[in-house]
Motif scaffolding. Structure first.
Motif, PDB file in Angstrom:
ATOM      1  N   UNK A   1     -14.599   3.911  -1.658  1.00  0.00           N
ATOM      2  CA  UNK A   1     -13.761   5.044  -2.082  1.00  0.00           C
ATOM      3  C   UNK A   1     -12.280   4.770  -1.853  1.00  0.00           C
ATOM      4  N   UNK A   2     -11.880   3.545  -2.105  1.00  0.00           N
ATOM      5  CA  UNK A   2     -10.453   3.203  -2.095  1.00  0.00           C
ATOM      6  C   UNK A   2     -10.201   2.357  -3.332  1.00  0.00           C
ATOM      7  N   UNK A   3      -9.402   1.339  -3.182  1.00  0.00           N
ATOM      8  CA  UNK A   3      -9.190   0.419  -4.278  1.00  0.00           C
ATOM      9  C   UNK A   3     -10.452  -0.412  -4.474  1.00  0.00           C
ATOM     10  N   UNK A   4     -10.662  -0.887  -5.717  1.00  0.00           N
ATOM     11  CA  UNK A   4     -11.810  -1.756  -5.922  1.00  0.00           C
ATOM     12  C   UNK A   4     -11.513  -3.114  -5.310  1.00  0.00           C
ATOM     13  N   UNK A   5     -12.545  -3.841  -5.006  1.00  0.00           N
ATOM     14  CA  UNK A   5     -12.331  -5.099  -4.319  1.00  0.00           C
ATOM     15  C   UNK A   5     -13.198  -6.191  -4.870  1.00  0.00           C
ATOM     16  N   UNK A   6     -13.334  -7.309  -4.207  1.00  0.00           N
ATOM     17  CA  UNK A   6     -12.787  -7.613  -2.890  1.00  0.00           C
ATOM     18  C   UNK A   6     -11.379  -8.196  -2.976  1.00  0.00           C
ATOM     19  N   UNK A   7     -10.827  -8.366  -1.811  1.00  0.00           N
ATOM     20  CA  UNK A   7      -9.530  -8.970  -1.650  1.00  0.00           C
ATOM     21  C   UNK A   7      -9.773 -10.466  -1.475  1.00  0.00           C
TER      22      UNK A   7
ATOM     23  N   UNK B   1      -5.630  -3.917   2.235  1.00  0.00           N
ATOM     24  CA  UNK B   1      -5.437  -2.604   1.627  1.00  0.00           C
ATOM     25  C   UNK B   1      -5.800  -1.470   2.586  1.00  0.00           C
ATOM     26  N   UNK B   2      -4.922  -0.499   2.669  1.00  0.00           N
ATOM     27  CA  UNK B   2      -5.161   0.690   3.481  1.00  0.00           C
ATOM     28  C   UNK B   2      -5.834   1.761   2.632  1.00  0.00           C
TER      29      UNK B   2
ATOM     30  N   UNK C   1       0.822  -1.203   0.000  1.00  0.00           N
ATOM     31  CA  UNK C   1       0.000   0.000   0.000  1.00  0.00           C
ATOM     32  C   UNK C   1       0.861   1.260   0.000  1.00  0.00           C
ATOM     33  N   UNK C   2       0.406   2.247  -0.680  1.00  0.00           N
ATOM     34  CA  UNK C   2       1.153   3.489  -0.750  1.00  0.00           C
ATOM     35  C   UNK C   2       0.240   4.663  -0.463  1.00  0.00           C
TER      36      UNK C   2
ATOM     37  N   UNK D   1     -12.695  -4.483   0.382  1.00  0.00           N
ATOM     38  CA  UNK D   1     -11.948  -3.240   0.545  1.00  0.00           C
ATOM     39  C   UNK D   1     -12.935  -2.131   0.861  1.00  0.00           C
TER      40      UNK D   1
END
Lengths: 257, 250
Positions: B194-200, B218-219, B2-3, B191
């Motif tokens: 409003x972040x990365x699309x998901x799921x993990x 994911x952060x 994560x960045x 996830x």
């Protein structure tokens, strides 16, 4: 077939609640309107700050990665990843110019590994009346998908949280894209692929294609979602080769006042 | 990995920034995003002169994955934190208003069942009422498909968010279970909105681990992996990612 309604993408309240008839914000979208086409070339332009404008917020989505192609009897190892998101707000001076580039969509590769993806960016270092507010904002593009013969053995190839190709620059805030995943299986059941949706504004994941139906990116694998969604990789269990799906193009959004 | 890029706006510096005539953004979170139980981050922010609006964007922390002992698998993936956005506007200015800002921390990594509930993020102050993004639901593991030895107990629903102009709930996780070792079992770990699309997605039924050898959630706000165990020993679930607060003012 995905539809694109850009105004619906950005309903958030940032700045807009405070806008009135006299202080309304201006919004500019830069992207290639052929959002449902491979290799659309993206869209670049030179934006000159209009008179009376004092600041601008730049938001960008880089392009998605393409899926891998497959010949018999290959299976999706993972699908193309989504492009990353970045934003930056700066002071600007009327007359100053910025180069804006929204990434293009990718091709549909026949090779078992996707061939790449494209970054979006917004940069400028010009001055007006001796004043310069430089900007160079960029974000990684989506990782490429892969098809492989080794995944006919029942196993999950998990999704990965990776930024993709390239790096971030100049952002106040940014979010990495994600590589897709898959579950391979013997023919008959329980095979799937998850393709990453657009970062920050996307929802969930696009599940796709059962390998036993020879689905592929060319026609039936599902189209990557704009902006920046990843393309599906191909699956085939009999004769012929199939290409991977394209990665969606990118978008640059400029809000200014 | 994560960045989150804070290269130009470290939050300490930004909190003391002078007023400006254009919107600026800073972030509040615990920078140890790849650590368990990082404690989150809390601060008090006083609005500088000349500011007429403040937009708060908050993500709650993700739920923690559940641990497992032989022979358990994911019964339900840990959930994602909620998300909310709120703009406070005052044409006469907000200078001097004081806001208490709290970004939820990451969870622990228990080897027992179930996992930890995620930690909330919230902001209090002028113009805000019950403005909160709750933490994600805890994950759980179960022996149901391997033979009932543990009954999964999870949060009743999604992770709520409230008090915003826009709110989005964090989804609870899910799983595909199987009676067949070596195949098909996997967890879905959402996830955050409003972040990365998901799921993990992952791991499958025969991957043993969780304590150290899996990818971090994911952060911000992602749910942690739950553990699968098919032989001796116990493994812990992965931690849920911490929360985040973004403040834009101008």
């Amino acid at each position: 077939m995905p539809t694109v309604n850009l105004s619906a993408f950005f309903p958030d309240s940032r700045y807009t609640l405070s806008a009135t008839a006299t202080n309304a914000l201006n919004v500019l979208y830069v992207y290639n309107t052929n959002t449902n086409s491979a290799s659309n070339g993206g869209q670049c332009c030179l934006w000159t700050v209009p008179a009376g404008v004092g600041w601008a917020k730049f938001e960008l989505w880089s392009g998605g990665g393409d899926g891998g192609g497959a010949c018999c009897c290959q299976h999706a190892s993972y699908s193309g990843g989504s492009g990353s998101y970045a934003r930056k707000t700066i002071r600007v001076v009327p007359g100053q110019s910025y180069t804006i580039c929204a990434a293009g969509s990718t091709a549909m590769p026949t090779a078992c590994q996707g061939q790449g993806s494209f970054q979006s960016y917004a940069c400028g270092n010009s001055s007006n009346a001796g004043i310069t507010y430089p900007l160079c904002l960029c974000a990684p593009s989506g990782g490429v998908g892969v098809a492989n013969c080794n995944y006919w053995q029942n196993q999950c190839n998990c999704t990965s949280y990776v930024c993709g190709i390239g790096s971030f620059c100049g952002a106040d805030f940014c979010i990495c894209g994600m590589r897709g995943g898959s579950q391979a299986a013997t023919c008959g059941f329980m095979s799937w692929q998850s393709s990453a949706e657009p970062t920050y504004i996307g929802g969930a994941v696009r599940m796709s294609i059962d390998h036993c139906q020879n689905f592929h990116g060319c026609g039936f694998g599902g189209i990557a979602t704009f902006p920046g969604g990843g393309g599906s990789s191909a699956n085939t269990n009999n004769g012929g080769c199939f290409c991977g799906g394209w990665g969606a193009g990118g978008l640059v959004l400029i809000t200014y006042k | 990995m994560p960045t989150v890029n804070l290269s130009t706006l470290g939050y300490n510096a930004s909190i003391t920034a002078a007023s400006t005539n254009y919107p600026q953004e800073f972030l509040v979170y615990n920078t140890s995003i790849n650590s368990i139980t990082n404690g989150g981050c809390a601060c008090v922010w006083t609005v500088p002169n000349g500011v007429t609006f403040v937009t708060f964007e908050i993500w709650g922390g993700g739920g923690g994955g559940s641990g497992s002992c032989c022979c358990m698998q994911v019964g339900q993936g840990a959930g994602a934190g909620g998300y909310a956005v709120k703009t406070v506007y005052n044409n006469g200015g907000l200078s001097g208003c004081v806001y208490c800002i709290c970004a939820g921390g990451s969870t622990g990594t228990p080897a027992t069942q179930p996992g930890c509930a995620g930690n909330p993020s919230y902001v209090t102050g002028f113009g805000l009422t019950n403005f909160c993004a709750c933490g994600g639901a805890n994950g759980c593991t179960t022996c149901f498909q391997y033979g009932a030895c543990y009954i999964c107990q999870v949060a009743a629903c999604c992770s709520f968010a409230c008090g915003g102009d826009i709110v989005a709930y964090g989804y609870r996780g899910s799983a595909v279970q199987t009676q067949f070792c070596y195949s098909y079992g996997w967890g879905l770990h959402p996830t955050a909105p409003a972040t990365v699309s998901g799921p993990f997605i992952g791991p499958n039924g025969c991957n043993i681990g969780g304590c150290t050898n899996w990818t971090n959630a994911p952060f911000p706000g992602g749910g942690g992996y739950g553990a699968h165990v098919v032989s001796g020993g116990c493994c812990c679930g992965m931690f849920g990612a911490g929360g985040l607060v973004s403040i834009t003012y101008g």
